[in-house]
Structure formats: structure tokens, C-alpha cells
Design a protein around this motif. Structure first.
Motif, PDB file in Angstrom:
ATOM      1  N   LYS A  40       0.851  -1.200   0.000  1.00 49.16           N
ATOM      2  CA  LYS A  40       0.000   0.000   0.000  1.00 49.16           C
ATOM      3  C   LYS A  40       0.883   1.245   0.000  1.00 49.16           C
ATOM      4  O   LYS A  40       2.093   1.157   0.274  1.00 49.16           O
ATOM      5  N   ARG A 131      -9.790  -0.127  15.554  1.00 51.07           N
ATOM      6  CA  ARG A 131      -9.605   0.697  14.364  1.00 51.07           C
ATOM      7  C   ARG A 131     -10.571   0.124  13.337  1.00 51.07           C
ATOM      8  O   ARG A 131     -11.769   0.208  13.548  1.00 51.07           O
ATOM      9  N   TRP A 161      -9.531 -12.462   9.470  1.00 49.47           N
ATOM     10  CA  TRP A 161      -8.292 -11.789   9.838  1.00 49.47           C
ATOM     11  C   TRP A 161      -8.522 -10.684  10.835  1.00 49.47           C
ATOM     12  O   TRP A 161      -9.661 -10.297  11.125  1.00 49.47           O
ATOM     13  N   HIS A 163      -5.906  -7.354  13.061  1.00 51.47           N
ATOM     14  CA  HIS A 163      -4.632  -6.621  13.052  1.00 51.47           C
ATOM     15  C   HIS A 163      -4.207  -6.345  14.494  1.00 51.47           C
ATOM     16  O   HIS A 163      -5.043  -5.990  15.336  1.00 51.47           O
ATOM     17  N   ASN A 203       1.580  -8.726  11.651  1.00 55.06           N
ATOM     18  CA  ASN A 203       2.296  -7.723  10.851  1.00 55.06           C
ATOM     19  C   ASN A 203       3.797  -7.994  10.999  1.00 55.06           C
ATOM     20  O   ASN A 203       4.198  -9.039  11.519  1.00 55.06           O
ATOM     21  N   SER A 204       4.631  -7.041  10.585  1.00 55.50           N
ATOM     22  CA  SER A 204       6.088  -7.271  10.628  1.00 55.50           C
ATOM     23  C   SER A 204       6.563  -7.691  12.018  1.00 55.50           C
ATOM     24  O   SER A 204       7.302  -8.669  12.169  1.00 55.50           O
ATOM     25  N   ARG A 219       1.406 -10.739   7.174  1.00 53.62           N
ATOM     26  CA  ARG A 219       1.356  -9.516   6.350  1.00 53.62           C
ATOM     27  C   ARG A 219       2.546  -8.630   6.699  1.00 53.62           C
ATOM     28  O   ARG A 219       2.586  -7.997   7.747  1.00 53.62           O
ATOM     29  N   GLY A 221       4.841  -5.456   6.171  1.00 57.14           N
ATOM     30  CA  GLY A 221       4.929  -4.103   5.630  1.00 57.14           C
ATOM     31  C   GLY A 221       6.326  -3.549   5.860  1.00 57.14           C
ATOM     32  O   GLY A 221       7.279  -3.882   5.130  1.00 57.14           O
ATOM     33  N   LEU A 222       6.451  -2.784   6.923  1.00 57.00           N
ATOM     34  CA  LEU A 222       7.696  -2.059   7.196  1.00 57.00           C
ATOM     35  C   LEU A 222       8.964  -2.912   7.028  1.00 57.00           C
ATOM     36  O   LEU A 222       9.956  -2.455   6.461  1.00 57.00           O
TER      37      LEU A 222
HETATM   38  C1  LIG Z   1      -4.003  -4.304   8.043  1.00 57.66           C
HETATM   39  C2  LIG Z   1      -2.527  -4.208   7.951  1.00 57.66           C
HETATM   40  N1  LIG Z   1      -1.794  -5.335   7.944  1.00 57.66           N
HETATM   41  C3  LIG Z   1      -0.449  -5.300   7.876  1.00 57.66           C
HETATM   42  C4  LIG Z   1       0.225  -4.099   7.803  1.00 57.66           C
HETATM   43  C5  LIG Z   1       1.724  -4.103   7.792  1.00 57.66           C
HETATM   44  O1  LIG Z   1       2.161  -3.637   9.030  1.00 57.66           O
HETATM   45  P1  LIG Z   1       3.727  -3.477   9.302  1.00 57.66           P
HETATM   46  O2  LIG Z   1       4.168  -2.337   8.483  1.00 57.66           O
HETATM   47  O3  LIG Z   1       3.799  -3.237  10.769  1.00 57.66           O
HETATM   48  O4  LIG Z   1       4.325  -4.772   8.898  1.00 57.66           O
HETATM   49  C6  LIG Z   1      -0.496  -2.911   7.802  1.00 57.66           C
HETATM   50  C7  LIG Z   1       0.209  -1.634   7.719  1.00 57.66           C
HETATM   51  O5  LIG Z   1       0.063  -0.731   8.459  1.00 57.66           O
HETATM   52  C8  LIG Z   1      -1.915  -2.957   7.877  1.00 57.66           C
HETATM   53  O6  LIG Z   1      -2.653  -1.847   7.885  1.00 57.66           O
END
Ligand SMILES: Cc1ncc(COP(=O)(O)O)c(C=O)c1O
Length: 375
Positions: A40, A131, A161, A163, A203-204, A219, A221-222
Motif C-alpha cells: 500500500k 480501528r 483476519w 490486526h 504484521n512485521s 502480512r 509491511g515495514l
Molecule cells: C491491516 C494491515 N496489515 C499489515 C500491515 C503491515 O504492518 P507493518 O508495516 O507493521 O508490517 C499494515 C500496515 O500498516 C496494515 O494496515
């Protein structure tokens, strides 16, 4: 001389990070999880198409985006990997998503009502982040309705899922609470007759620190972009972006010279001031005024005075600097250059905001030891 400021993205670093994270995910609960690369916000500012192609060639099998517009960008480029989109109102072009095999997240009962026939969904439950996600009290009725729609063949429920709120804070009790709630949500869904193929939560930081959250899909991201998601924990990631520019003005000034707007920096000796052609319009936070630093010729030099919209000044002391010399604003952190984490600390923000804030007029260029993924 090339562009005055550019963001150079090391796709080998992105590939390395993807492999590393996919390896960690493969060691989680159960059979091991697949990896979704969260691309994203233009792949956190790195450029969605080159990053998407790189991660898909390096172990990720899913792409995650927020809007349907972002999903379109990926499909229009001919990328046919599984994609999940998760942030929109109830009046978006869901039929397009259904036609193009883009999975959609359902985060409210109204969203479920808005799903067109033939769509594949992931039901998102709010397990404590407060959220997005279906409210806990709505979950039993929502899964019952989703199961009914699935039985009729209207929608397919591929995922359930949620978060995490605090996985980057090891030991934070909210992580265990969210895991418990997620298990409960899965049990409620199973009772309603839903057995989704993909349960996903991490997440990360969850990938690195919470194996119990890996389930079937993680999932990332960072961490994909090389920033360690947990302070003080070294997973071995490599930072992918280097922000660099070339000196566009170099001059020697005497002691007592006021520098930049309002003269909030005054030289205390004969020194060389160097003008860097990047400012807050390019994503250099104004909070770096008189606080941040850059590297010139392998030496760290302080930002002198106010960062302006398009430019800022560096006090290079007695360094021999010439017009056109390279200035590294931030980079991998192998040498004298600051890292994006240092920039974030100076700007009182997180690395995400720095990376996604690099302005549109800064060209992204790509380096890779292999063939560059086109686009
Ligand atoms: C729903 C969701 N999943 C995963 C991520 C990835 O998170 P991160 O950057 O902490 O890995 C994000 C990013 O903010 C997110 O909004």
C-alpha cells in the motif's frame, strides 16, 4: 548531473527481506504461513510495481493494498498474483474487484451487504486494535450471514483476519489478549459453518516476535523495506531506500554568518555551507532544522538552520566539497549516513511516515544485481 534529489531503491534488499520474512513465517504455528507483501501507499514510498514484482519473485505470494485504486494499479500492470484490498466505504467498485480476482475485506455488516455476487472476501474482526474490523458484538451475526451467503454460492469466504495493536512492544499484554480473541472469533465462525483457508493476524513485528500469530498468512509491511520492526531486536533486515542529492551551491562563509530563514543557525568559525536541493515538499521534515544531519564524502554533517520547502543548508566545516558532490540524506546505515530511523527520531515520528512522505517530485530509481523488474 542527474536529478537533484532521488530515492534509490535497492531491490536486492527488498528481495533479501522478503526471503528472510518468508523464512520466519514458514516456522510459525502449524504448517507454516504464506507471506503477503503489504505494498500500500506506493509500497511505503518505494514504488509499487518494481517492489511487487521483486517480492513475488522472492517468496511472497500475496499482495496487500488498502484501496481498490491501488489494486487496479497492480492488475493494470499485468500482475495477476492474489491481492487483498481492505479500506473503502460501501460504495466502491466491488464488481471490478470481483471480476479481476481481487479479494475484499469485510469490516462492517454494511460492507457485507454491499458485496456483489462472485466476490471473495476476508472477514476482518476487531480483536482489540479498535480501528477497522467488525465490532465484537456484530461478529456472531456477521459470520452467520456470511456463511449463509457462502452456502448460496454468492460470496466465497477465503479469510478471517485481524490486526495487532502492539506487537512492536514485546511483552505488551494486548498481544496475548488479541490472540485469545482471534481464537474465539475463529471458533464462532467455525460454529456458523465457516472454515476459511486463510487466517491471518501478524504484521512485521508479529512475524519477528509472535510465532503464535502466524497462522496461514503473515502480512509484512515495514520490515520488507528493511526497517527492523522491534527496537533492539535484529532480525537481519536491509534498508532498501537511500535518499540522496547533489550539492547545488557551495560557499565559504566567515564566523557569525546567519544561515537560512530567521538565521536560526549562526556559524562559529570559517566554514563551508552546502545547499541541498530537497525540502519539506520532498519529505524532509521541517523538524530536522538545526537537528538532523546528512553524509557528505563519508562524513556526517549537521543541517544548519531551517529546512525550507525545496532546500536546506548543511555545515560541512572544512570538508572539501564541490558543486555536484553527492549528499546522502539517509540510507542503509553502513557508513556515516543517517538511517531512516534516525530521521524519524529527529522528526518525532516513525520510519513509515518518513518513507511514505518522500515527495512525488523525487524520482525513484532502482538498483538490482539481477535484471530489473520492469515497471
Ligand atoms: C491491516 C494491515 N496489515 C499489515 C500491515 C503491515 O504492518 P507493518 O508495516 O507493521 O508490517 C499494515 C500496515 O500498516 C496494515 O494496515
Amino acid at each position: 548531473m542527474g536529478p537533484v534529489a532521488e530515492a534509490v531503491v535497492d531491490l536486492d534488499a527488498v528481495a533479501h527481506n522478503t526471503r528472510l520474512l518468508s523464512g520466519l513465517a514458514g516456522h510459525g504455528k502449524g504448517q507454516g504461513a504464506a507471506t503477503m507483501a503489504v505494498v500500500k501507499a506506493d509500497a511505503f514510498g518505494h514504488g509499487v510495481l518494481p517492489v511487487a514484482r521483486t517480492v513475488l519473485a522472492s517468496g511472497a505470494t500475496w499482495l496487500g493494498v488498502t484501496s481498490i485504486t491501488e489494486a487496479r494499479q497492480v492488475r493494470d500492470a499485468g500482475i495477476d498474483a492474489p491481492v487483498l484490498a481492505w479500506l473503502y466505504g460501501t460504495d466502491d467498485d466491488f464488481a471490478w474487484a470481483a471480476r479481476h480476482g481481487v479479494d475484499l475485506s469485510v469490516s462492517t455488516p454494511d460492507h457485507l451487504d454491499a458485496m456483489p455476487p462472485g466476490v471473495t472476501v476476508h472477514l476482518k474482526v476487531d480483536t482489540g486494535l479498535t480501528r477497522n474490523g467488525v465490532a465484537w458484538t456484530d461478529w456472531p451475526s456477521l459470520v452467520a450471514r456470511a456463511a449463509d451467503l457462502e452456502r448460496r454460492g454468492t460470496v466465497r469466504v477465503r479469510g478471517i483476519w485481524s490486526h495487532l495493536a502492539s506487537a512492536d512492544d514485546p511483552g505488551n499484554p494486548s498481544v496475548a489478549l488479541q490472540l485469545e480473541r482471534f481464537e474465539e472469533a475463529l471458533a464462532v465462525a467455525a460454529k456458523a459453518g465457516l472454515e476459511p483457508q486463510l487466517r491471518h493476524l501478524a504484521n512485521s513485528a508479529g512475524i519477528v516476535d509472535v510465532p503464535a500469530a502466524h497462522y496461514d498468512l503473515v502480512r509484512a509491511g515495514l520490515a520488507l523495506y528493511g526497517v527492523e520492526p522491534i527496537d533492539g531486536v535484529v532480525a537481519g533486515l536491509r534498508r532498501a531506500m537511500t535518499l540522496r542529492a547533489r550539492a547545488v551551491n557551495v560557499k565559504r562563509v566567515p564566523p557569525g554568518t546567519g544561515v537560512s530563514y530567521l538565521h536560526q543557525y549562526v556559524t562559529d568559525r570559517d566554514t563551508t555551507v552546502v545547499l541541498v536541493p530537497a525540502g519539506y515538499a520532498d519529505g524532509v521534515p521541517r523538524l530536522l532544522s538545526n537537528r538532523g544531519a546528512v553524509a557528505i564524502g563519508g562524513v556526517r554533517c549537521p543541517i544548519a538552520g531551517r529546512v525550507a520547502m525545496d532546500q536546506f543548508v548543511v555545515d560541512a566545516g572544512d570538508l572539501p566539497v564541490a558543486l555536484g558532490d553527492e549528499i546522502v540524506l539517509f540510507g542503509p546505515g553502513d557508513g556515516a549516513e543517517p538511517t531512516v530511523e534516525e530521521w524519524a527520531a529527529w522528526a518525532q515520528t516513525n520510519p513509515h511516515e518518513i518513507l511514505t512522505g518522500i515527495g512525488a517530485r523525487v524520482p525513484r530509481t532502482y538498483v538490482s544485481s539481477g535484471e530489473l523488474p520492469h515497471g
